[in-house]
Motif scaffolding. Structure first.
Motif, PDB file in Angstrom:
ATOM      1  N   UNK A   1      36.472  -3.086 -16.667  1.00  0.00           N
ATOM      2  CA  UNK A   1      35.324  -2.263 -17.051  1.00  0.00           C
ATOM      3  C   UNK A   1      35.809  -1.202 -18.030  1.00  0.00           C
ATOM      4  N   UNK A   2      34.903  -0.736 -18.888  1.00  0.00           N
ATOM      5  CA  UNK A   2      35.213   0.406 -19.744  1.00  0.00           C
ATOM      6  C   UNK A   2      34.182   1.494 -19.497  1.00  0.00           C
ATOM      7  N   UNK A   3      34.659   2.633 -19.060  1.00  0.00           N
ATOM      8  CA  UNK A   3      33.807   3.788 -18.839  1.00  0.00           C
ATOM      9  C   UNK A   3      33.803   4.668 -20.084  1.00  0.00           C
ATOM     10  N   UNK A   4      32.668   5.342 -20.302  1.00  0.00           N
ATOM     11  CA  UNK A   4      32.543   6.274 -21.411  1.00  0.00           C
ATOM     12  C   UNK A   4      32.120   7.635 -20.892  1.00  0.00           C
TER      13      UNK A   4
ATOM     14  N   UNK B   1      39.865  -3.311  -5.170  1.00  0.00           N
ATOM     15  CA  UNK B   1      38.831  -2.701  -4.324  1.00  0.00           C
ATOM     16  C   UNK B   1      39.046  -1.199  -4.126  1.00  0.00           C
ATOM     17  N   UNK B   2      40.307  -0.760  -4.091  1.00  0.00           N
ATOM     18  CA  UNK B   2      40.573   0.665  -3.884  1.00  0.00           C
ATOM     19  C   UNK B   2      40.264   1.518  -5.117  1.00  0.00           C
ATOM     20  N   UNK B   3      39.921   0.880  -6.243  1.00  0.00           N
ATOM     21  CA  UNK B   3      39.496   1.625  -7.426  1.00  0.00           C
ATOM     22  C   UNK B   3      38.013   1.966  -7.370  1.00  0.00           C
TER      23      UNK B   3
ATOM     24  N   UNK C   1      29.753   2.157 -15.644  1.00  0.00           N
ATOM     25  CA  UNK C   1      30.087   1.625 -14.332  1.00  0.00           C
ATOM     26  C   UNK C   1      29.319   0.350 -14.027  1.00  0.00           C
ATOM     27  N   UNK C   2      29.697  -0.297 -12.940  1.00  0.00           N
ATOM     28  CA  UNK C   2      29.025  -1.527 -12.543  1.00  0.00           C
ATOM     29  C   UNK C   2      29.692  -2.156 -11.350  1.00  0.00           C
ATOM     30  N   UNK C   3      29.269  -3.364 -11.033  1.00  0.00           N
ATOM     31  CA  UNK C   3      29.835  -4.123  -9.925  1.00  0.00           C
ATOM     32  C   UNK C   3      30.612  -5.297 -10.480  1.00  0.00           C
ATOM     33  N   UNK C   4      31.877  -5.378 -10.110  1.00  0.00           N
ATOM     34  CA  UNK C   4      32.753  -6.435 -10.625  1.00  0.00           C
ATOM     35  C   UNK C   4      33.562  -7.039  -9.490  1.00  0.00           C
TER      36      UNK C   4
ATOM     37  N   UNK D   1      31.306  18.996 -15.079  1.00  0.00           N
ATOM     38  CA  UNK D   1      31.162  17.726 -14.369  1.00  0.00           C
ATOM     39  C   UNK D   1      29.797  17.093 -14.623  1.00  0.00           C
ATOM     40  N   UNK D   2      29.828  15.780 -14.924  1.00  0.00           N
ATOM     41  CA  UNK D   2      28.590  15.042 -15.081  1.00  0.00           C
ATOM     42  C   UNK D   2      28.107  14.493 -13.751  1.00  0.00           C
ATOM     43  N   UNK D   3      27.181  13.538 -13.812  1.00  0.00           N
ATOM     44  CA  UNK D   3      26.622  12.938 -12.598  1.00  0.00           C
ATOM     45  C   UNK D   3      27.499  11.810 -12.076  1.00  0.00           C
ATOM     46  N   UNK D   4      28.403  11.338 -12.888  1.00  0.00           N
ATOM     47  CA  UNK D   4      29.286  10.263 -12.468  1.00  0.00           C
ATOM     48  C   UNK D   4      28.695   8.890 -12.758  1.00  0.00           C
ATOM     49  N   UNK D   5      29.576   7.903 -12.736  1.00  0.00           N
ATOM     50  CA  UNK D   5      29.153   6.519 -12.899  1.00  0.00           C
ATOM     51  C   UNK D   5      29.831   5.692 -11.813  1.00  0.00           C
ATOM     52  N   UNK D   6      29.050   4.845 -11.152  1.00  0.00           N
ATOM     53  CA  UNK D   6      29.514   4.121  -9.969  1.00  0.00           C
ATOM     54  C   UNK D   6      30.247   2.844 -10.350  1.00  0.00           C
ATOM     55  N   UNK D   7      31.400   2.656  -9.729  1.00  0.00           N
ATOM     56  CA  UNK D   7      32.174   1.429  -9.889  1.00  0.00           C
ATOM     57  C   UNK D   7      32.312   0.779  -8.521  1.00  0.00           C
ATOM     58  N   UNK D   8      31.916  -0.468  -8.427  1.00  0.00           N
ATOM     59  CA  UNK D   8      32.050  -1.237  -7.191  1.00  0.00           C
ATOM     60  C   UNK D   8      32.919  -2.450  -7.476  1.00  0.00           C
ATOM     61  N   UNK D   9      33.932  -2.651  -6.651  1.00  0.00           N
ATOM     62  CA  UNK D   9      34.856  -3.772  -6.843  1.00  0.00           C
ATOM     63  C   UNK D   9      34.872  -4.591  -5.564  1.00  0.00           C
ATOM     64  N   UNK D  10      34.461  -5.834  -5.669  1.00  0.00           N
ATOM     65  CA  UNK D  10      34.443  -6.705  -4.507  1.00  0.00           C
ATOM     66  C   UNK D  10      35.673  -7.602  -4.514  1.00  0.00           C
ATOM     67  N   UNK D  11      36.172  -7.877  -3.316  1.00  0.00           N
ATOM     68  CA  UNK D  11      37.396  -8.688  -3.201  1.00  0.00           C
ATOM     69  C   UNK D  11      37.076 -10.163  -3.092  1.00  0.00           C
TER      70      UNK D  11
END
Length: 119
Positions: A18-21, A88-90, A9-12, A109-119
């Motif tokens: 992005x590619x999640x694993x 942004x809605x992703x 995850x990350x901020x884009x 379930x894992x801890x998750x990975x954060x995805x932030x999408x700025x417009x």
């Protein structure tokens, strides 16, 4: 018991990729399917995409069709989610989970990975 670890995850910016694993570890298990889920801020967790682990069907939510691609590397016990043309809605916390059998609930379930999408 299987443990799942999400990463990537990350901020884009909107339109970026992005590619999640999701890597499975722990006790050897037979897995029927693996899937990705999104928990957007203030919303319930929803299904994004899934794949039959032994090959076969891949299915995804209408909102991501044509933009997100799910794949797997059996040798690495890893599943990927390639996310293109991000909106942004992703944004939100992405989780992966497994189905041990066709009729079992999603689990591990894992801890998750954060995805932030700025417009």
């Amino acid at each position: 018991q299987v443990q799942l670890t999400e990463s990537g995850g990350g901020t884009v910016q909107a339109g970026d990729s992005l590619r999640l694993s999701c890597t499975a570890s722990g006790r050897r298990f037979g897995t029927y399917a693996m899937g990705w889920f999104l928990q957007a801020p203030g919303k319930e967790r929803t299904f994004v995409a899934g794949t039959i682990w032994g090959g076969g069907n891949i299915w995804s939510a209408d909102s991501v069709k044509g933009r997100f691609t799910i794949s797997r590397d059996s040798a690495k016990n890893t599943m990927y989610l390639q996310m293109n043309s991000l909106k942004p809605e992703d944004a939100g916390l992405y989780f992966c989970a497994v189905k041990i059998t066709k009729s079992s609930d999603w689990s591990g379930w894992g801890q998750g990975t954060q995805v932030t999408v700025s417009s």
